[in-house]
Write a protein that holds these residues in place. Structure first.
Motif, PDB file in Angstrom:
ATOM      1  N   SER A 124      81.427  -1.282  38.034  1.00  9.78           N
ATOM      2  CA  SER A 124      82.488  -1.500  39.007  1.00  9.78           C
ATOM      3  C   SER A 124      83.466  -0.328  39.010  1.00  9.78           C
ATOM      4  CB  SER A 124      83.244  -2.786  38.673  1.00  9.78           C
ATOM      5  OG  SER A 124      83.958  -2.634  37.451  1.00  9.78           O
ATOM      6  N   PRO A 125      84.157  -0.103  40.124  1.00 11.53           N
ATOM      7  CA  PRO A 125      85.161   0.976  40.165  1.00 11.53           C
ATOM      8  C   PRO A 125      86.235   0.811  39.089  1.00 11.53           C
ATOM      9  CG  PRO A 125      84.661   0.206  42.384  1.00 11.53           C
ATOM     10  CD  PRO A 125      83.969  -0.736  41.446  1.00 11.53           C
ATOM     11  N   GLY A 126      86.640  -0.431  38.825  1.00 10.89           N
ATOM     12  CA  GLY A 126      87.657  -0.668  37.811  1.00 10.89           C
ATOM     13  C   GLY A 126      87.211  -0.215  36.439  1.00 10.89           C
ATOM     14  N   LEU A 127      85.945  -0.438  36.141  1.00 11.21           N
ATOM     15  CA  LEU A 127      85.430  -0.025  34.835  1.00 11.21           C
ATOM     16  C   LEU A 127      85.326   1.494  34.748  1.00 11.21           C
ATOM     17  CD1 LEU A 127      84.648  -1.545  32.316  1.00 11.21           C
ATOM     18  CD2 LEU A 127      82.270  -1.496  33.062  1.00 11.21           C
ATOM     19  N   TRP A 128      84.983   2.151  35.855  1.00 11.67           N
ATOM     20  CA  TRP A 128      84.972   3.622  35.857  1.00 11.67           C
ATOM     21  C   TRP A 128      86.373   4.162  35.594  1.00 11.67           C
ATOM     22  CZ3 TRP A 128      81.261   6.613  34.862  1.00 11.67           C
ATOM     23  CH2 TRP A 128      79.951   6.365  35.302  1.00 11.67           C
ATOM     24  N   ILE A 129      87.369   3.538  36.202  1.00 10.60           N
ATOM     25  CA  ILE A 129      88.754   3.966  35.964  1.00 10.60           C
ATOM     26  C   ILE A 129      89.116   3.784  34.492  1.00 10.60           C
ATOM     27  CG2 ILE A 129      91.171   3.430  36.468  1.00 10.60           C
ATOM     28  CD1 ILE A 129      90.262   2.694  39.317  1.00 10.60           C
ATOM     29  N   ALA A 130      88.635   2.687  33.890  1.00  8.38           N
ATOM     30  CA  ALA A 130      88.897   2.440  32.467  1.00  8.38           C
ATOM     31  C   ALA A 130      88.254   3.521  31.599  1.00  8.38           C
ATOM     32  CB  ALA A 130      88.384   1.060  32.068  1.00  8.38           C
ATOM     33  N   VAL A 131      87.042   3.940  31.973  1.00 10.96           N
ATOM     34  CA  VAL A 131      86.357   4.992  31.209  1.00 10.96           C
ATOM     35  C   VAL A 131      87.157   6.289  31.267  1.00 10.96           C
ATOM     36  CG1 VAL A 131      84.314   6.466  31.140  1.00 10.96           C
ATOM     37  CG2 VAL A 131      84.051   4.007  31.469  1.00 10.96           C
ATOM     38  N   VAL A 132      87.551   6.681  32.488  1.00 12.10           N
ATOM     39  CA  VAL A 132      88.304   7.927  32.647  1.00 12.10           C
ATOM     40  C   VAL A 132      89.636   7.853  31.902  1.00 12.10           C
ATOM     41  CG1 VAL A 132      89.442   9.432  34.316  1.00 12.10           C
ATOM     42  CG2 VAL A 132      87.196   8.465  34.841  1.00 12.10           C
ATOM     43  N   SER A 133      90.316   6.703  32.013  1.00  8.23           N
ATOM     44  CA  SER A 133      91.613   6.549  31.353  1.00  8.23           C
ATOM     45  C   SER A 133      91.471   6.570  29.844  1.00  8.23           C
ATOM     46  CB  SER A 133      92.273   5.238  31.801  1.00  8.23           C
ATOM     47  OG  SER A 133      92.477   5.214  33.194  1.00  8.23           O
ATOM     48  N   ALA A 134      90.412   5.947  29.339  1.00  6.13           N
ATOM     49  CA  ALA A 134      90.188   5.935  27.895  1.00  6.13           C
ATOM     50  C   ALA A 134      89.975   7.346  27.367  1.00  6.13           C
ATOM     51  CB  ALA A 134      88.988   5.059  27.554  1.00  6.13           C
ATOM     52  N   PHE A 135      89.263   8.152  28.125  1.00  7.60           N
ATOM     53  CA  PHE A 135      89.021   9.512  27.659  1.00  7.60           C
ATOM     54  C   PHE A 135      90.225  10.418  27.857  1.00  7.60           C
ATOM     55  CE2 PHE A 135      84.834   8.024  27.128  1.00  7.60           C
ATOM     56  CZ  PHE A 135      84.392   8.764  26.045  1.00  7.60           C
ATOM     57  N   ALA A 136      91.101  10.055  28.774  1.00  3.37           N
ATOM     58  CA  ALA A 136      92.385  10.753  28.842  1.00  3.37           C
ATOM     59  C   ALA A 136      93.180  10.469  27.574  1.00  3.37           C
ATOM     60  CB  ALA A 136      93.157  10.308  30.078  1.00  3.37           C
ATOM     61  N   GLY A 137      93.118   9.213  27.125  1.00  2.28           N
ATOM     62  CA  GLY A 137      93.766   8.857  25.863  1.00  2.28           C
ATOM     63  C   GLY A 137      93.147   9.583  24.683  1.00  2.28           C
ATOM     64  N   LEU A 138      91.828   9.677  24.678  1.00  3.71           N
ATOM     65  CA  LEU A 138      91.144  10.400  23.600  1.00  3.71           C
ATOM     66  C   LEU A 138      91.515  11.882  23.608  1.00  3.71           C
ATOM     67  CD1 LEU A 138      87.573   8.832  23.534  1.00  3.71           C
ATOM     68  CD2 LEU A 138      89.373   8.608  21.827  1.00  3.71           C
ATOM     69  N   TYR A 139      91.704  12.440  24.789  1.00  2.00           N
ATOM     70  CA  TYR A 139      92.113  13.850  24.869  1.00  2.00           C
ATOM     71  C   TYR A 139      93.453  14.049  24.160  1.00  2.00           C
ATOM     72  CZ  TYR A 139      93.497  18.351  26.816  1.00  2.00           C
ATOM     73  OH  TYR A 139      93.908  19.645  26.959  1.00  2.00           O
ATOM     74  N   LEU A 140      94.374  13.131  24.387  1.00  2.00           N
ATOM     75  CA  LEU A 140      95.678  13.244  23.739  1.00  2.00           C
ATOM     76  C   LEU A 140      95.552  13.151  22.220  1.00  2.00           C
ATOM     77  CD1 LEU A 140      97.895  11.039  26.097  1.00  2.00           C
ATOM     78  CD2 LEU A 140      97.745  13.540  26.012  1.00  2.00           C
ATOM     79  N   ILE A 141      94.595  12.341  21.761  1.00  2.00           N
ATOM     80  CA  ILE A 141      94.405  12.178  20.327  1.00  2.00           C
ATOM     81  C   ILE A 141      93.713  13.398  19.735  1.00  2.00           C
ATOM     82  CG2 ILE A 141      93.316  10.755  18.546  1.00  2.00           C
ATOM     83  CD1 ILE A 141      93.496   8.400  20.522  1.00  2.00           C
ATOM     84  N   ILE A 142      92.711  13.901  20.421  1.00  2.00           N
ATOM     85  CA  ILE A 142      91.852  14.956  19.881  1.00  2.00           C
ATOM     86  C   ILE A 142      92.511  16.330  19.946  1.00  2.00           C
ATOM     87  CG2 ILE A 142      89.684  16.206  20.243  1.00  2.00           C
ATOM     88  CD1 ILE A 142      88.575  13.567  21.410  1.00  2.00           C
ATOM     89  N   VAL A 143      93.039  16.670  21.112  1.00  2.00           N
ATOM     90  CA  VAL A 143      93.483  18.044  21.366  1.00  2.00           C
ATOM     91  C   VAL A 143      94.986  18.166  21.089  1.00  2.00           C
ATOM     92  CG1 VAL A 143      93.594  19.896  23.053  1.00  2.00           C
ATOM     93  CG2 VAL A 143      91.693  18.271  23.123  1.00  2.00           C
ATOM     94  N   PRO A 144      95.377  19.002  20.148  1.00  2.00           N
ATOM     95  CA  PRO A 144      96.809  19.189  19.875  1.00  2.00           C
ATOM     96  C   PRO A 144      97.501  19.904  21.020  1.00  2.00           C
ATOM     97  CG  PRO A 144      95.503  20.717  18.582  1.00  2.00           C
ATOM     98  CD  PRO A 144      94.534  19.799  19.261  1.00  2.00           C
ATOM     99  N   ALA A 145      98.817  19.968  20.931  1.00  2.00           N
ATOM    100  CA  ALA A 145      99.606  20.573  22.013  1.00  2.00           C
ATOM    101  C   ALA A 145      99.243  22.036  22.227  1.00  2.00           C
ATOM    102  CB  ALA A 145     101.097  20.427  21.707  1.00  2.00           C
TER     103      ALA A 145
END
Length: 295
Positions: A124-145
């Motif tokens: 579903s489109p909602g689940l795709w948005i969740a995937v993208v958002s989750a990996f945006a969160g992972l980017y913040l965790i993984i990649v320092p400033a």
């Protein structure tokens, strides 16, 4: 045929339970290396051996011998899944509990991208948005400033483990039509043992009793969590399950902070909250596109 809501809830609960046990396993791997000098290859080796023993014990108890039906996909699940475990354990000893888990658990991205192609999943489109958002969160965790340039090759190795895990997860979904959870787990352990057979011999096995107990814990946690995770995929889709499994790296961030004093910044905290929100969304049973259309 549509799944019942109770079946979906069952799969969600099995998956959430497996994430907690996988986190405990990762803590024990870190302890085994830091306190007792057990290298990642030996930890992986005992994880696979103990899991195989558990599979045989369960099979004997059920009086249901192991059967292997879909050999190509069993090889796919075993080889790629076994390699991913070895990379994960090695990464824990090199870059820490939190970052290793976060990078390795990037596999929902790969599973989500490949699932429509390999499994014909409708997402579903909602689940795709969740995937993208989750990996945006992972980017913040993984990649320092400072940016991507501050990532080491160990970071990239752990990320490659996520790619292998994503393929292995799709293999599990494919195998549920033909093979049992025990056979699927055995395939991972068998090929994993082949991968670590040579490097595991380098360090010797002169460990203390506490070290052996820790390794036993690693194996038992791995077997329990893997069987729960594999069983959960009978009731939920590959993308939903992969999103829920991202709770493991979030748990590991906090365990790394509390137990091993691994640093956590405000940026990482925001990323963790984003991942938790996406996992919560994935945990809410939702109609598939076919169900929404009344098919």
């Amino acid at each position: 045929m549509n799944k019942r809501p109770s079946d979906t809830l069952r799969g969600i609960l099995w998956m959430i339970s497996s994430t907690g046990i996988f986190s405990l396993m990762a803590v024990l791997v870190r302890v085994a290396n830091q306190a007792f000098g057990v290298n990642a290859w030996q930890a992986s080796q005992f994880r696979f051996i103990i899991s195989i023993v558990v599979v045989f014990v369960i099979s004997a108890w059920l009086r249901d011998p192991l059967k292997f039906t879909n050999l190509p996909w069993l090889f796919s699940r075993g080889f790629f899944g076994g390699a991913a475990v070895c990379i994960y354990f090695y990464s824990i000893t090199r870059i820490g509990l939190a970052k290793a888990a976060i990078l390795t658990y990037s596999y929902p991205l790969w599973a989500g991208l490949l699932a429509p192609l390999l499994l014909k999943d409708r997402i579903s489109p909602g689940l795709w948005i969740a995937v993208v958002s989750a990996f945006a969160g992972l980017y913040l965790i993984i990649v320092p400033a400072q940016g991507l340039g501050s990532m080491s090759w160990f970071d990239l190795l752990a990320l490659s483990g996520g790619l292998l895990s994503g393929w292995a997860i799709l293999s599990i979904k494919k195998l549920h039509a033909t093979d049992t959870s025990r056979a699927i787990l055995f395939s991972q352990c068998f090929f994993g043992l082949l991968i670590v057979a040579v490097p595991a011999q380098a360090g010797g096995y002169a460990y203390t009793g506490l070290a052996w107990i820790t390794l036993l814990g690693v194996g038992l946690c791995a077997a329990a969590a893997q069987l729960q995770m594999t069983h959960a995929y009978k009731f939920i889709g590959a993308t939903e399950g992969a999103l829920l499994s991202m709770l493991t790296p979030v748990i590991n961030v906090w365990l790394g902070l509390l137990l091993f004093h691994e640093p956590i910044s405000l940026r990482m905290l925001i990323g963790c909250l984003m991942v938790i929100a996406c996992c919560t969304y994935a945990a809410i049973p939702q109609p598939t596109p076919e169900e929404g259309a009344g098919v």
